[in-house]
Design an enzyme around this catalytic site. Sequence first.
Site, PDB file in Angstrom:
ATOM      1  N   CYS A   1       0.813  -1.238   0.000  1.00 28.18           N
ATOM      2  CA  CYS A   1       0.000   0.000   0.000  1.00 28.18           C
ATOM      3  C   CYS A   1       0.835   1.272   0.000  1.00 28.18           C
ATOM      4  CB  CYS A   1      -0.945  -0.013   1.206  1.00 28.18           C
ATOM      5  SG  CYS A   1      -0.148  -0.514   2.737  1.00 28.18           S
TER       6      CYS A   1
ATOM      7  N   HIS B   1      -2.940   6.392   4.388  1.00 25.85           N
ATOM      8  CA  HIS B   1      -1.521   6.544   4.724  1.00 25.85           C
ATOM      9  C   HIS B   1      -1.009   7.908   4.247  1.00 25.85           C
ATOM     10  CE1 HIS B   1      -1.537   2.449   5.821  1.00 25.85           C
ATOM     11  NE2 HIS B   1      -0.845   1.897   4.840  1.00 25.85           N
TER      12      HIS B   1
END
Length: 332
Positions: free
Chosen positions: A130, A237
Amino acid sequence: MKTYRIAVVGATGMVGRTFLKVLEEYQLPASEYFLFASARSAGKTLDFMGKKYTVEELREDSFDRGIDIALFSAGGSTSEKFAPIAASKGCIVIDNSSCWRMDPQVPLVVPEVNPEDIAWNKGIIANPNCSTIQAMVALKPLLDRYGIKRVVYSTYQAVSGAGQAGWADLENGIKGEAPAKFPYPIFNNCLPHIDVFTESGYTKEELKMIQETRKILHTPDMRVTATTVRVPVFNSHSESINVEFEKPFDMKELRQLLASAPGVVLQDDPDKLLYPMAINATGHDEVFIGRLRRDDSVESGINMWVVADNIRKGAAANAVQIARKLIEQDNK
Ligand code: A2P
């Protein structure tokens, strides 16, 4: 156009449920869907595409039904065992685990960055880590124009990246309960520890970012380093990325390059307090870039702040976008 039989493996998980949401939104030309999870979930029903789907236990004979594409997010050991089985039955697996990513026989793909690598798959295509995916979307246009000497990543990663158990640790931590997934409380804390430690002192997450960057960008010798940190954020994130270029650059041109790059939204206006934030990235498939500053400590370099929904662009949406590209290429 041809239609496809599409399976989701790990359909009950954090990423799996987002696979279903993204599939509903993207409307691939599918004739039929199959949802798989572990024996624990067999018989459970999930709402999908306006219907109730029954989850099936994933078994060795699950792919004996002419399934064309399978999106996997059920952990490394499930992928290790079942992806080759699916591939041997003619199915193309798009795998979200880290298990196959560095295999030289397996393309590692971010559709905005290296869609051409899809074509040489041998039945398994890997979805990158990710944190790597969002960095790639930001770095690719800069690499093409200025060349990259060195990259320094510092990440601020959400608990959703650790699945439902990671999410629960933050939720329960807020109520004062002890963590079950992380080794220390994540609430009111930052853990400079994602995935396991390796002998080098780097965590596996840090090594993934370093190695996957080089593979996706086709730059095997690029100097890359990383510090990955889990922060008490539920989703999306954030990353500070420092990049040193080979060539000089003009800031105005660089901003334009990023603003027009596929999959990027530039949010960079300090006067208006405009910069990317996790709370705004959640629910979107774009990568948000801001805080662009020249790094005066080197001849040619920048600092930037890069934020994306780690469950969507960092996992499910990227995988579904790979499937969409695969279908496009198949119909050419
Ligand atoms: P289940 O819900 O039946 O355990 P998360 O990382 O969010 O916890 O999600 C993990 C996903 O992987 C879930 O859908 C889980 O199914 C699935 N899974 C775990 N182990 C297996 C297995 N051995 N076979 C198939 N699916 C599995």
